[in-house]
Design a protein around this motif. Structure first.
Motif, PDB file in Angstrom:
ATOM      1  N   THR A  63       0.835  -1.199   0.000  1.00  0.00           N
ATOM      2  CA  THR A  63       0.000   0.000   0.000  1.00  0.00           C
ATOM      3  C   THR A  63       0.868   1.245   0.000  1.00  0.00           C
ATOM      4  N   THR A  64       0.226   2.380  -0.178  1.00  0.00           N
ATOM      5  CA  THR A  64       0.982   3.633  -0.209  1.00  0.00           C
ATOM      6  C   THR A  64       1.215   4.195   1.186  1.00  0.00           C
ATOM      7  N   GLY A  65       0.370   3.844   2.146  1.00  0.00           N
ATOM      8  CA  GLY A  65       0.545   4.378   3.498  1.00  0.00           C
ATOM      9  C   GLY A  65       0.561   3.287   4.547  1.00  0.00           C
ATOM     10  N   TRP A  66       0.620   3.714   5.797  1.00  0.00           N
ATOM     11  CA  TRP A  66       0.627   2.761   6.899  1.00  0.00           C
ATOM     12  C   TRP A  66      -0.541   3.006   7.845  1.00  0.00           C
ATOM     13  N   LYS A 106      -4.079   2.874   9.879  1.00  0.00           N
ATOM     14  CA  LYS A 106      -5.499   2.856   9.526  1.00  0.00           C
ATOM     15  C   LYS A 106      -5.742   3.660   8.260  1.00  0.00           C
ATOM     16  N   THR A 107      -5.273   3.138   7.150  1.00  0.00           N
ATOM     17  CA  THR A 107      -5.434   3.852   5.898  1.00  0.00           C
ATOM     18  C   THR A 107      -6.813   3.620   5.319  1.00  0.00           C
ATOM     19  N   GLN A 108      -7.088   4.361   4.308  1.00  0.00           N
ATOM     20  CA  GLN A 108      -8.363   4.224   3.612  1.00  0.00           C
ATOM     21  C   GLN A 108      -8.485   2.829   3.007  1.00  0.00           C
ATOM     22  N   ALA A 109      -7.362   2.344   2.515  1.00  0.00           N
ATOM     23  CA  ALA A 109      -7.369   1.017   1.910  1.00  0.00           C
ATOM     24  C   ALA A 109      -7.789  -0.023   2.935  1.00  0.00           C
ATOM     25  N   SER A 145      -0.625  -6.092   9.400  1.00  0.00           N
ATOM     26  CA  SER A 145       0.488  -5.357   8.803  1.00  0.00           C
ATOM     27  C   SER A 145       1.744  -6.084   9.243  1.00  0.00           C
ATOM     28  N   CYS A 182       3.640  -4.828   2.820  1.00  0.00           N
ATOM     29  CA  CYS A 182       3.007  -3.996   3.832  1.00  0.00           C
ATOM     30  C   CYS A 182       1.932  -4.750   4.589  1.00  0.00           C
ATOM     31  N   GLY A 201      -4.967   3.373  -2.698  1.00  0.00           N
ATOM     32  CA  GLY A 201      -3.888   3.099  -1.760  1.00  0.00           C
ATOM     33  C   GLY A 201      -3.238   1.751  -1.980  1.00  0.00           C
TER      34      GLY A 201
END
Lengths: 174, 174
Positions: B88-91, B93-96, B111, B117, B142
């Motif tokens: 994913t692009t973030g870490w 509690k992301t939107q994904a 995770s 990720c 994401g």
DNA sequence: CTTGCTACCGAATTTCATTCTGCAAATATG
DNA sequence: CATATTTGCAGAATGAAATTCGGTAGCAAG
């Protein structure tokens, strides 16, 4: 009827498919298996004995494998969760597999398609304990290599869900 | 000694550590939570009310998260199991993550530390359904990439075990 | 139309969970 | 060291729940 000891369940698997009512019952019992048959019946629109009868059948047929207490890993000191990919020399019920099944830290063993042979889900008390397990793995005959993914946080973890009727519209009519 | 509002167990989590007796009770209940308190007591060497009392505490303290019916995946048509690594692009509690939690096929989301990720455990009815899930994943904002490991056979799959006393000899004395 | 079968309900019965009452050992208190 | 206080347990009593027991409606086959 002679038959061997009134052994009822002559055929386990072909015990008829699950209908929508069974799914609803499973849905409730997966969340809380301590639900009384009175409430269970009320939730799905059935009398207590009828609900009981269906649940009994679900158990006999094996759809409900068993009823289990789900333990908080933290409460028993299992603070570390990891997935370990294992490359082995052989396939199937190998010697390595038989050994790994005995390790108490191992919760799941799957053989997978992909760039590895086996996939383990393991829970230990510490990184040190994980190292101990890995050491044992490398000492196990048939184990070539391992690759571990240590879990940092678990966002979701739930048992097998019964699924809703709407999920299987494409049932084979045969 | 001023007592703050009769609140007995003022703290939930530190509800005292589990002793060997608790472990034995958990051991039984993990295997079969329908065991009567009479038999439960007999198995661990306790009277029915005493066993009941301890189990009640185990539930209140959260050591027993809940009691659930474990379903045979085959019985509900979930014939395919796979582990899906997701980049994913973030870490956190992301939107994904929020989106993925809603997918009914997904049983676990972790995770992980490693070359990826997120790690998903998913169960579907077919490879086709898995493809559908992957399609949804790639449509999820994401999600950068995925790598799937399809399970060919499952050799072991069991819930969290309480562990035996002999497993934690190196307890910190504090 | 009759027979056999399945799934259900309401009532009756029995089993078991839960509560209550001491009691004894452990722990804290003076 | 003697005495409160707490904790954990056993046995009996209570209540609620599981389970059993007819009996009925719907349905398929003969």
């Amino acid at each position: 009827m002679d038959q061997n000891t009134d052994d009822v369940r002559r055929k386990r698997p072909p015990e008829r498919d699950l209908d929508a009512m069974d799914r609803k019952l499973l849905g409730v019992l997966v969340e809380d298996a301590t639900t009384s048959y009175a409430e269970l019946g009320e939730r799905v629109g059935l009398s207590p004995p009828a609900a009981h009868e269906r649940v009994k059948r679900l158990r006999r047929s094996g759809a409900i494998r068993r009823v289990a207490a789900l333990i908080d890993p933290e409460a028993v000191g299992k603070t570390l969760l990891a997935f370990v990919h294992v490359d082995t020399t052989g396939w199937g019920k190998t010697q390595a597999l038989l050994a790994i099944e005995e390790y108490p830290e191992v919760e799941e063993i799957h053989s997978v398609a992909g760039d590895t042979c086996m996939l383990l889900k393991v829970r230990t008390e510490s990184t040190h304990a994980l190292e101990g397990l890995l050491a044992r793995l490398y000492d196990t005959p048939g184990v070539k290599a391992t690759r571990s993914y240590v879990v940092l946080s678990t966002y979701l973890e739930r048992p097998v869900q019964p699924g809703t009727t709407s999920e299987w519209p494409a049932v084979v009519k045969s």
